[in-house]
Design an enzyme around this catalytic site. Sequence first.
Site, PDB file in Angstrom:
ATOM      1  CE  LYS A  34      -3.814  -0.597   4.869  1.00 29.23           C
ATOM      2  NZ  LYS A  34      -5.095   0.002   5.272  1.00 29.23           N
ATOM      3  CG  HIS A  53      -2.113  -0.850   1.126  1.00 26.71           C
ATOM      4  ND1 HIS A  53      -2.086  -2.178   1.465  1.00 26.71           N
ATOM      5  CD2 HIS A  53      -3.380  -0.602   0.690  1.00 26.71           C
ATOM      6  CE1 HIS A  53      -3.285  -2.715   1.253  1.00 26.71           C
ATOM      7  NE2 HIS A  53      -4.086  -1.784   0.779  1.00 26.71           N
TER       8      HIS A  53
END
Length: 271
Positions: free
Chosen positions: A162, A158
């Site tokens: 995040k 990600h």
Amino acid sequence: MSQALRIAVVGANGRVGRQLIRVISNSAQCTLAAALVRSGSSLVGSDAGELAGIGRLGVPLQTDLAAVIEQIDVVIDFTQPAATLQHLALCQQHRKKMVIGTTGLTAEQQQQLQQAAKQIALVYAANFSIGVTVMLGLLKQAAASLAKRCDIEIIEAHHRHKVDAPSGTALAMGNAIAQVMQQPLADLAIYQRQGHTGERVAGSIGFATVRAGDIVGEHTALFADIGERLEISHKATDRIIFAQGAVTAANWLHHQVAGLYNMQDVLSIKA
Ligand code: NAD
């Protein structure tokens, strides 16, 4: 024609929140009745459509969900766990339905979702994309044939912003496989490896996390035997898929009784 579903988006300024505003404003089935940002935000009073880059919608950004809750049908919340739980309590109190996309909920917070679902209808999914929803079923199918003979690893990547790891989707993948193995994921998961780890623990499920740049979300489950391996992967390239899934869930939820539902329920995909 019946009245359009009135949706409140909480976390309207977020990466997913802005996509939700776009998807709702394009839908004939629902309408953006309120858009909420964090208290103290400098965006209060500005227009939700302008925030989302689609022009004026006449929906001013505000901070108090309690002030608008009686004018909406469903709340969609992609924020952070503590905020989501506060919004959940309010929805429960006012018997409003809720779609929750926030990840990183603790076991206790997930328990609170189950409790609330005795009174209100909720959809909770760590990933609202159709692809991941289908993938969870594929993982169960693969695990039924391969879990006893293969090493299973889950790899996710990600963007740099995040804040939780492994991702909620990676945990949902682990849970789907653990369910087939008839053991709690907590008893199987290896979340970290460093230093002299010794050989791989047979029957475990390993997790590996990448955080880099602007990666929207990539997940792979590896079923590795000697001489061959099966990889089941999903790659998200645009956050609009999460927003489309969440709005589909909100429209579906409108017709449901109290309970805790997932995206497989929404899409009528058999586990
Ligand atoms: P983000 O940080 O861009 O957005 C979150 C927004 O929530 C921020 O704008 C923040 O100011 C706002 N917020 C926090 N507390 C609030 C409150 N009390 N009231 C109103 N707004 C509040 O994050 P994001 O990438 O949009 O993701 C949000 C959450 O959704 C994360 O937990 C992420 O992991 C999860 N997520 C889920 C899916 C899914 O399909 N389920 C997909 C992507 C992201």
